[in-house]
Design an enzyme around this catalytic site. Structure first.
Site, PDB file in Angstrom:
ATOM      1  N   HIS A 247       0.855  -1.198   0.000  1.00  0.00           N
ATOM      2  CA  HIS A 247       0.000   0.000   0.000  1.00  0.00           C
ATOM      3  C   HIS A 247       0.886   1.241   0.000  1.00  0.00           C
ATOM      4  O   HIS A 247       1.708   1.415   0.887  1.00  0.00           O
ATOM      5  CB  HIS A 247      -0.915   0.020   1.231  1.00  0.00           C
ATOM      6  CG  HIS A 247      -2.129  -0.825   1.065  1.00  0.00           C
ATOM      7  ND1 HIS A 247      -3.297  -0.597   1.737  1.00  0.00           N
ATOM      8  CD2 HIS A 247      -2.360  -1.893   0.276  1.00  0.00           C
ATOM      9  CE1 HIS A 247      -4.200  -1.497   1.381  1.00  0.00           C
ATOM     10  NE2 HIS A 247      -3.648  -2.307   0.506  1.00  0.00           N
TER      11      HIS A 247
ATOM     12  N   TYR B 132      -9.471   5.652   6.932  1.00  0.00           N
ATOM     13  CA  TYR B 132      -9.658   6.035   8.339  1.00  0.00           C
ATOM     14  C   TYR B 132     -10.701   7.146   8.331  1.00  0.00           C
ATOM     15  O   TYR B 132     -10.470   8.202   7.731  1.00  0.00           O
ATOM     16  CB  TYR B 132      -8.357   6.562   8.948  1.00  0.00           C
ATOM     17  CG  TYR B 132      -7.296   5.504   9.188  1.00  0.00           C
ATOM     18  CD1 TYR B 132      -7.215   4.848  10.416  1.00  0.00           C
ATOM     19  CD2 TYR B 132      -6.377   5.158   8.203  1.00  0.00           C
ATOM     20  CE1 TYR B 132      -6.243   3.883  10.658  1.00  0.00           C
ATOM     21  CE2 TYR B 132      -5.388   4.193   8.444  1.00  0.00           C
ATOM     22  CZ  TYR B 132      -5.339   3.566   9.669  1.00  0.00           C
ATOM     23  OH  TYR B 132      -4.369   2.621   9.913  1.00  0.00           O
TER      24      TYR B 132
ATOM     25  N   PRO C 169      -4.958   1.004  18.380  1.00  0.00           N
ATOM     26  CA  PRO C 169      -4.630   0.474  17.047  1.00  0.00           C
ATOM     27  C   PRO C 169      -4.654   1.492  15.908  1.00  0.00           C
ATOM     28  O   PRO C 169      -4.193   1.181  14.802  1.00  0.00           O
ATOM     29  CB  PRO C 169      -5.674  -0.629  16.823  1.00  0.00           C
ATOM     30  CG  PRO C 169      -6.742  -0.385  17.809  1.00  0.00           C
ATOM     31  CD  PRO C 169      -6.167   0.389  18.944  1.00  0.00           C
TER      32      PRO C 169
ATOM     33  N   LYS D 275       0.503   0.525  14.905  1.00  0.00           N
ATOM     34  CA  LYS D 275       1.877   0.534  15.405  1.00  0.00           C
ATOM     35  C   LYS D 275       2.231  -0.616  16.362  1.00  0.00           C
ATOM     36  O   LYS D 275       3.399  -0.836  16.665  1.00  0.00           O
ATOM     37  CB  LYS D 275       2.178   1.870  16.116  1.00  0.00           C
ATOM     38  CG  LYS D 275       2.299   3.033  15.158  1.00  0.00           C
ATOM     39  CD  LYS D 275       3.596   2.980  14.384  1.00  0.00           C
ATOM     40  CE  LYS D 275       3.517   3.633  13.037  1.00  0.00           C
ATOM     41  NZ  LYS D 275       3.509   2.738  11.889  1.00  0.00           N
TER      42      LYS D 275
ATOM     43  N   TYR E   9       3.661   6.737   9.694  1.00  0.00           N
ATOM     44  CA  TYR E   9       2.848   5.578   9.326  1.00  0.00           C
ATOM     45  C   TYR E   9       3.709   4.456   8.737  1.00  0.00           C
ATOM     46  O   TYR E   9       3.537   3.285   9.086  1.00  0.00           O
ATOM     47  CB  TYR E   9       1.738   5.986   8.330  1.00  0.00           C
ATOM     48  CG  TYR E   9       0.628   4.965   8.276  1.00  0.00           C
ATOM     49  CD1 TYR E   9      -0.538   5.126   9.018  1.00  0.00           C
ATOM     50  CD2 TYR E   9       0.758   3.812   7.503  1.00  0.00           C
ATOM     51  CE1 TYR E   9      -1.544   4.168   9.006  1.00  0.00           C
ATOM     52  CE2 TYR E   9      -0.244   2.849   7.470  1.00  0.00           C
ATOM     53  CZ  TYR E   9      -1.397   3.040   8.225  1.00  0.00           C
ATOM     54  OH  TYR E   9      -2.382   2.083   8.205  1.00  0.00           O
TER      55      TYR E   9
HETATM   56  P1  RFL Z   1       0.880 -11.020  21.967  1.00  0.00           P
HETATM   57  O1  RFL Z   1       0.451 -11.134  20.534  1.00  0.00           O
HETATM   58  O2  RFL Z   1      -0.116 -10.606  22.972  1.00  0.00           O
HETATM   59  O3  RFL Z   1       1.505 -12.415  22.359  1.00  0.00           O
HETATM   60  C1  RFL Z   1       1.845 -12.735  23.699  1.00  0.00           C
HETATM   61  C2  RFL Z   1       1.796 -14.230  23.867  1.00  0.00           C
HETATM   62  O4  RFL Z   1       2.179 -14.560  25.205  1.00  0.00           O
HETATM   63  C3  RFL Z   1       1.290 -15.540  25.712  1.00  0.00           C
HETATM   64  N1  RFL Z   1       1.320 -15.456  27.199  1.00  0.00           N
HETATM   65  C4  RFL Z   1       2.016 -16.303  27.974  1.00  0.00           C
HETATM   66  N2  RFL Z   1       2.775 -17.354  27.675  1.00  0.00           N
HETATM   67  C5  RFL Z   1       3.345 -18.018  28.709  1.00  0.00           C
HETATM   68  N3  RFL Z   1       3.160 -17.681  30.011  1.00  0.00           N
HETATM   69  C6  RFL Z   1       2.400 -16.635  30.340  1.00  0.00           C
HETATM   70  N4  RFL Z   1       2.222 -16.306  31.628  1.00  0.00           N
HETATM   71  C7  RFL Z   1       1.785 -15.882  29.309  1.00  0.00           C
HETATM   72  N5  RFL Z   1       0.981 -14.807  29.277  1.00  0.00           N
HETATM   73  C8  RFL Z   1       0.702 -14.552  27.982  1.00  0.00           C
HETATM   74  C9  RFL Z   1      -0.046 -15.211  25.088  1.00  0.00           C
HETATM   75  O5  RFL Z   1      -0.921 -16.327  25.070  1.00  0.00           O
HETATM   76  C10 RFL Z   1       0.381 -14.766  23.674  1.00  0.00           C
HETATM   77  O6  RFL Z   1       0.397 -15.846  22.777  1.00  0.00           O
HETATM   78  O7  RFL Z   1       2.126 -10.003  22.119  1.00  0.00           O
HETATM   79  P2  RFL Z   1       3.327  -9.720  21.107  1.00  0.00           P
HETATM   80  O8  RFL Z   1       3.942 -11.013  20.611  1.00  0.00           O
HETATM   81  O9  RFL Z   1       4.170  -8.712  21.763  1.00  0.00           O
HETATM   82  O10 RFL Z   1       2.640  -9.082  19.802  1.00  0.00           O
HETATM   83  C11 RFL Z   1       2.004  -7.825  19.869  1.00  0.00           C
HETATM   84  C12 RFL Z   1       0.890  -7.739  18.835  1.00  0.00           C
HETATM   85  O11 RFL Z   1       0.059  -8.886  18.949  1.00  0.00           O
HETATM   86  C13 RFL Z   1       0.048  -6.461  18.991  1.00  0.00           C
HETATM   87  O12 RFL Z   1       0.892  -5.354  19.262  1.00  0.00           O
HETATM   88  C14 RFL Z   1      -0.782  -6.128  17.737  1.00  0.00           C
HETATM   89  O13 RFL Z   1      -1.718  -7.129  17.460  1.00  0.00           O
HETATM   90  C15 RFL Z   1      -1.496  -4.775  17.902  1.00  0.00           C
HETATM   91  N6  RFL Z   1      -2.350  -4.460  16.751  1.00  0.00           N
HETATM   92  C16 RFL Z   1      -1.818  -3.984  15.572  1.00  0.00           C
HETATM   93  N7  RFL Z   1      -0.486  -3.808  15.451  1.00  0.00           N
HETATM   94  C17 RFL Z   1       0.063  -3.386  14.269  1.00  0.00           C
HETATM   95  O14 RFL Z   1       1.295  -3.204  14.197  1.00  0.00           O
HETATM   96  N8  RFL Z   1      -0.712  -3.160  13.140  1.00  0.00           N
HETATM   97  C18 RFL Z   1      -2.064  -3.324  13.177  1.00  0.00           C
HETATM   98  O15 RFL Z   1      -2.712  -3.161  12.126  1.00  0.00           O
HETATM   99  C19 RFL Z   1      -2.676  -3.708  14.431  1.00  0.00           C
HETATM  100  N9  RFL Z   1      -3.999  -3.871  14.521  1.00  0.00           N
HETATM  101  C20 RFL Z   1      -3.739  -4.625  16.842  1.00  0.00           C
HETATM  102  C21 RFL Z   1      -4.542  -4.314  15.690  1.00  0.00           C
HETATM  103  C22 RFL Z   1      -4.339  -5.089  17.996  1.00  0.00           C
HETATM  104  C23 RFL Z   1      -5.713  -5.231  18.057  1.00  0.00           C
HETATM  105  N10 RFL Z   1      -6.261  -5.716  19.279  1.00  0.00           N
HETATM  106  C24 RFL Z   1      -7.145  -6.802  19.356  1.00  0.00           C
HETATM  107  C25 RFL Z   1      -5.719  -5.239  20.529  1.00  0.00           C
HETATM  108  C26 RFL Z   1      -5.910  -4.442  15.725  1.00  0.00           C
HETATM  109  C27 RFL Z   1      -6.507  -4.868  16.929  1.00  0.00           C
HETATM  110  C28 RFL Z   1      -8.006  -4.944  16.930  1.00  0.00           C
HETATM  111  C1  PHB Z   2      -6.344  -4.045  10.550  1.00  0.00           C
HETATM  112  O1  PHB Z   2      -6.398  -4.306   9.333  1.00  0.00           O
HETATM  113  O2  PHB Z   2      -6.686  -4.868  11.408  1.00  0.00           O
HETATM  114  C2  PHB Z   2      -5.881  -2.700  10.961  1.00  0.00           C
HETATM  115  C3  PHB Z   2      -5.359  -1.838  10.002  1.00  0.00           C
HETATM  116  C4  PHB Z   2      -4.924  -0.580  10.396  1.00  0.00           C
HETATM  117  C5  PHB Z   2      -5.045  -0.180  11.705  1.00  0.00           C
HETATM  118  C6  PHB Z   2      -5.554  -1.048  12.665  1.00  0.00           C
HETATM  119  C7  PHB Z   2      -5.977  -2.321  12.289  1.00  0.00           C
HETATM  120  O3  PHB Z   2      -4.642   1.060  12.055  1.00  0.00           O
END
Ligand code: RFL
Ligand code: PHB
Length: 389
Positions: A72, A200, A292, A296, A384
């Site tokens: 993108h 957005y 989100p 980031k 971004y």
């Molecule tokens: P995670 O993915 O939470 O993984 C942590 C893992 O640790 C396990 N765990 C344990 N394991 C052993 N012992 C324990 N005591 C434990 N406690 C927990 C968990 O089960 C899990 O498997 O953290 P990690 O690896 O640091 O990754 C971070 C990302 O997952 C997170 O920052 C992103 O998903 C945030 N996020 C987005 N980030 C982006 O860069 N671009 C995006 O487009 C974006 N969209 C989003 C998002 C997060 C969202 N939500 C649901 C908060 C969209 C959404 C809706």
């Molecule tokens: C997504 O596709 O899940 C998504 C994309 C951009 C964002 C947050 C989530 O800023």
């Protein structure tokens, strides 16, 4: 059991670190609280910075990402029926890659399995011991059996609700937090995306985001109340509300279909300092959370992994502690900039309870400024696509 780096958490941070260490012959064991299927079932991020793509290449896991990821070169910002584009490539020479976190995590698991990676799933009662000494160890339980993992270093990659951050004494740890008074209701549907780039949307009814995973899989979000439950929203109610928040001509072309996933995420800005205590290093969501807006979270987790990986290689290959000694400082410098961007972009795009008329005017003025000012667009584009590591 003994290893060089014990990694708590088998999410994207833990897996990426483990696979990168493997490429340099450094041994690690990943302890994960859930099953692999559970981790792969969590629908989360969708937008990858080039820095993360480069790390996936370094880890030898980027073939599918290059084949199936969608580059993108810009994004759309809408308010009311107006819509304008911020061109990332024109302003920065860079782009972002749309590729689901579930796909990235699955690629990393596949690579770890093929290279003999060591995992323990379904671990319970994980407890970190002696992290402030040269001989840390972790006690945990699997299937009712107590186990012990001795190591040189512990990488706390266990997300916001993990044990690693909590293991740092309270007199060492300082936490900074902002909780937003709304959440995001997200829907995944097997329908073509409404636009070939993300939209957005700021609307008087609240924020909306039109995103995607591929040409027949759309990801949409709408700002919702924190008291809402996913089941409060029928698919029909979700689509109607989304249509009211995006420009009319986009709403008219929106293809609706049954949701295949529906969930609500609260929005939070959070940072803990320092990100190191003795031989325990925090990575990703274990140390910081961003709302989100701006995508980031996963990308900031990846930059932590990059700094920690460099520091550990420096330790094992050059007997130097410089990299691990500066880890927290380097990681936090970039984290705070991602926090700033996500906070700014969230403040710009959402409707706040009790927002005064003045606040509303300021939001419109800020969006107008972004629409009309090249340097404002360049600043947004730089953030971004991701600030340099
Ligand atoms: P995670 O993915 O939470 O993984 C942590 C893992 O640790 C396990 N765990 C344990 N394991 C052993 N012992 C324990 N005591 C434990 N406690 C927990 C968990 O089960 C899990 O498997 O953290 P990690 O690896 O640091 O990754 C971070 C990302 O997952 C997170 O920052 C992103 O998903 C945030 N996020 C987005 N980030 C982006 O860069 N671009 C995006 O487009 C974006 N969209 C989003 C998002 C997060 C969202 N939500 C649901 C908060 C969209 C959404 C809706
Ligand atoms: C997504 O596709 O899940 C998504 C994309 C951009 C964002 C947050 C989530 O800023």
């Amino acid at each position: 059991m003994k290893t060089q780096v014990a990694i708590i958490g088998g999410g994207p941070s833990g897996l990426l670190l483990s696979q990168l260490l493997h490429t340099r012959g450094i041994d690690s064991v990943v302890l994960e609280r859930k099953t692999k299927d559970y981790v792969l079932g969590r629908i989360r991020a969708g937008v990858l910075e080039q820095g993360l793509v480069a790390l996936m290449e370094k880890a030898g896991c980027a073939d599918r990402l290059h084949a199936e990821g969608i580059p993108h070169e810009g994004t759309w910002i809408s308010y009311g029926d107006e819509m304008f584009r911020v061109d990332f490539t024109e302003h920065t020479g860079k782009l972002v890659m749309v590729y689901g976190q579930t796909e990235l995590t699955s690629d990393l698991y596949k690579a770890r399995e093929e290279s003999g990676g060591k995992f323990e799933f379904n671990v319970e009662d994980v407890a970190i011991h002696s992290a402030d000494t040269d001989a840390p160890h972790i006690d945990y339980i699997v299937a009712g059996e107590a186990r012990r993992l001795d190591c040189d270093f512990i990488a706390g990659c266990d997300g916001f609700h993990g044990v690693s951050r909590q293991s740092i004494p309270l007199d060492v740890r300082k936490e900074y937090e902002k909780v937003y008074p709304f959440g995001w209701l997200g829907v995944l549907s097997e329908t073509p995306p409404v636009n070939h780039e993300l939209i957005y949307a700021n609307s008087p009814r609240g924020f909306a985001l039109c995103s995607m995973r591929n040409e027949n899989l759309s990801r949409y979000y709408i700002q919702c109340s924190l008291s809402d439950k996913p089941d409060d929203w029928t698919d029909e109610a979700f689509w109607q509300e989304l249509k009211r928040r995006i420009p009319v001509y986009q709403a008219e072309t929106l293809v609706m279909g049954p949701s295949i996933e529906k969930s609500i995420a609260p929005l939070r800005s959070f940072v803990t300092e320092p990100m190191r205590w003795g031989n325990l290093f925090l990575c990703g969501d274990a140390a910081h959370i961003v709302p989100p807006t701006g995508a980031k979270g996963l990308n900031t987790a990846a930059s932590d992994v990059n700094y920690l990986f460099d520091g550990l290689c420096d330790f094992y290959e050059n007997a130097s502690t410089d990299g691990i000694d500066t880890y927290s400082e380097k990681a936090l410098a970039r984290v705070w900039k991602a926090e700033r961007f996500s906070w700014w972009f969230s403040s710009l795009m959402h409707t706040y309870p009790n927002q005064s008329e003045f606040d509303l005017k300021m939001q419109v003025a800020e969006i107008e400024y972004l629409r009309s000012c090249t340097s404002a667009q360049r600043s947004m584009a730089e953030n971004y696509v991701g600030l340099p590591y």
